[in-house]
Design a protein around this motif. Structure first.
Motif, short mmCIF file in Angstrom:
data_model
loop_
_atom_site.label_atom_id
_atom_site.label_comp_id
_atom_site.label_asym_id
_atom_site.label_seq_id
_atom_site.Cartn_x
_atom_site.Cartn_y
_atom_site.Cartn_z
N ALA A 298 7.18 5.64 14.43
CA ALA A 298 6.62 6.48 13.36
C ALA A 298 5.54 5.73 12.60
O ALA A 298 4.51 6.31 12.23
CB ALA A 298 7.73 6.92 12.41
N GLY A 299 5.75 4.43 12.38
CA GLY A 299 4.73 3.63 11.71
C GLY A 299 3.46 3.55 12.51
O GLY A 299 2.34 3.64 11.97
N VAL B 6 7.05 5.34 8.14
CA VAL B 6 5.83 5.91 7.56
C VAL B 6 5.53 5.29 6.20
O VAL B 6 4.42 4.82 5.93
CB VAL B 6 5.97 7.44 7.43
CG1 VAL B 6 4.74 8.04 6.75
CG2 VAL B 6 6.18 8.08 8.80
N VAL B 7 6.54 5.24 5.32
CA VAL B 7 6.29 4.71 3.98
C VAL B 7 6.08 3.20 4.01
O VAL B 7 5.38 2.64 3.14
CB VAL B 7 7.43 5.10 3.00
CG1 VAL B 7 7.45 6.60 2.79
CG2 VAL B 7 8.78 4.60 3.48
N ALA C 289 11.14 8.13 8.79
CA ALA C 289 10.35 8.27 7.56
C ALA C 289 10.13 6.91 6.90
O ALA C 289 9.08 6.66 6.29
CB ALA C 289 11.05 9.22 6.59
N GLY D 252 4.40 4.49 -1.36
CA GLY D 252 5.27 3.81 -0.41
C GLY D 252 6.55 3.29 -1.06
O GLY D 252 7.64 3.41 -0.49
N THR E 168 1.47 6.94 12.38
CA THR E 168 0.93 7.38 11.08
C THR E 168 0.15 6.30 10.34
O THR E 168 -0.30 6.54 9.21
CB THR E 168 2.09 7.86 10.17
OG1 THR E 168 3.01 6.77 9.95
CG2 THR E 168 2.82 9.03 10.80
N ALA E 169 -0.03 5.12 10.95
CA ALA E 169 -0.66 4.02 10.22
C ALA E 169 -2.10 4.36 9.82
O ALA E 169 -2.54 4.04 8.71
CB ALA E 169 -0.62 2.75 11.06
N ALA F 93 -1.02 -0.37 12.67
CA ALA F 93 -0.48 0.39 13.80
C ALA F 93 -0.23 -0.52 14.99
O ALA F 93 0.79 -0.40 15.68
CB ALA F 93 -1.44 1.51 14.18
N GLN G 202 4.29 1.69 6.19
CA GLN G 202 2.85 1.51 6.44
C GLN G 202 2.04 1.73 5.17
O GLN G 202 1.03 1.07 4.96
CB GLN G 202 2.39 2.47 7.54
CG GLN G 202 2.94 2.15 8.92
CD GLN G 202 2.57 0.75 9.38
OE1 GLN G 202 1.65 0.14 8.89
NE2 GLN G 202 3.33 0.23 10.33
N SER H 196 -2.11 6.52 6.89
CA SER H 196 -1.84 5.73 5.68
C SER H 196 -3.11 5.05 5.20
O SER H 196 -3.38 5.00 3.99
CB SER H 196 -0.77 4.68 5.98
OG SER H 196 0.45 5.28 6.36
#
Length: 368
Positions: free
Chosen positions: A242-243, A295-296, A292, A266, A246-247, A137, A298, A250
């Motif tokens: 977003a990363g 997110v993936v 998105a 991912g 949401t890290a 993050a 991460q 994850s």
């Protein structure tokens, strides 16, 4: 050691410094070109000369840092990072500015992998994913804020950005850090490479076919939706934002279901995201897909780091540095691999990396 321990603040903040220092020049390229009387392409080389030694030296920096002492190496690297930032600030010639940027990248090669190794050494196994998620993050925050801060500094005078970097690096050099782990057996190169082969290949693919496509997204925002530089830059920041948000989730996912599941999710999610990026005919859909992607990405990062740390044993430091080097090599190769495809068929430039991401998943399952 808890993630809120004062000795870990320097670890997490150090994770922000490297990506920030790399990307701070992105928004000030016109000002750099004007200051030094060079072309925009020449100014853009200031990013390349940072990343190339960064990725190359990371192949060995983890192993060397372990032999020299992790804390001692980190403090020296922070001091060197500050010194090279000051050199970039006062450099009267462009070649000297580029030299300073290359030395900055070399110093950061001894920061990022050793911080990851320190974090792994003091974190309980059942919370490793969360800790790595928080580190990821902070890296995402560095990627996201660098263009913004660099652009604001350039409005006044671009060297101020490097003054801020130097002050931050010096503060981190003096910050508390976890003690070096107990000395173990000296590892050879094969024991470093062996546990990093599969994670390294997958993170190279993941970063080259997902995170490294920001330039293609920028092309598409201009060619299809006719966005100017300001709105384009704002749209691109959703990936890092977003990363960042949401890290830690994850990391919790990797702790609960395992790093292989996180990495597989991912890769498959990344394939879907990249395909949507190539086919989207609506600006909100494209921006949502790019978010998105953060997110993936991460999930790929946390899954890869957790996997290599848990597999490498005594060779952890060296294996982490090899995997991180391959990660940035993937990003560096992305423009070479996909720019020609984009000019031939923009949709194909996204569908090919999407297919590569999906095809990489069976490699992970088989290696498991």
């Amino acid at each position: 050691m808890r993630s809120g321990s004062p000795r870990l603040y320097g670890v997490y903040l150090g994770g922000l410094l490297g990506p920030f220092g790399a990307g701070v020049v992105v928004a000030m390229l016109p000002e750099l070109a004007a200051s030094y009387g060079t072309s925009p392409a020449g100014a853009a080389s200031s990013l390349t000369v940072y990343l190339v030694p960064f990725a190359a030296i990371m192949l060995v920096s983890g192993t060397l840092g372990e032999r020299w002492g992790v804390v001692r190496t980190l403090r020296f690297a922070y001091a060197a990072y500050a010194a090279t930032a000051l050199l970039a600030l006062v450099a009267p010639w462009f070649w000297l500015f580029l030299t300073a940027r290359g030395l900055q990248g070399a110093a950061n090669a001894f920061i990022t992998p050793l911080l990851l190794a320190q974090l792994a050494a003091v974190t309980p196994r059942d919370r490793l994913g969360r800790a790595l998620g928080l580190f990821a993050a902070m890296q995402a925050l560095g990627h996201t804020t660098a263009p913004l801060v660099g652009g604001l500094a350039a409005e006044l005078s671009w060297p101020w950005a490097f003054a801020g970097i130097a002050v931050t690096a010096l503060a981190l050099a003096a910050a508390p850090l976890p003690a070096d782990p107990a000395a173990g057996e000296r590892v050879d190169w094969r024991s470093v490479v062996r546990p990093s082969v599969v994670p390294g290949v997958l993170v190279l693919v993941g970063w080259g076919c997902l995170s490294g496509l920001s330039f293609l997204v920028a092309f598409r925002l201009e060619d299809v939706f006719e966005l100017s530089s300001g709105p384009r830059g704002l749209a691109l920041t959703v990936f890092g934002a977003a990363g960042f948000l949401t890290a830690r989730l994850s990391g919790a996912y990797a702790d609960r279901f395992g790093p292989v599941a996180a990495l597989a999710t991912g890769l498959l999610g990344g394939g879907a995201v990249v395909a949507v990026l190539g086919l989207a005919g609506s600006l909100p859909v494209l921006v949502a897909a790019w978010a998105a992607g953060g997110v993936v990405a991460q999930l790929i990062s946390v899954g890869t780091n957790t996997l290599v740390i848990t597999r490498a044993g005594a060779a952890r430091n060296g294996a982490i540095s090899v995997v991180q080097a391959l990660r940035f090599l993937g990003m560096a190769c992305s423009p070479l691999a996909f720019t020609g495809l984009y000019h031939a068929d923009p949709r194909l430039a996204f569908l090919v990396p999407a297919a590569v991401l999906v095809a990489a998943t069976p490699i992970l399952v088989r290696a498991r």
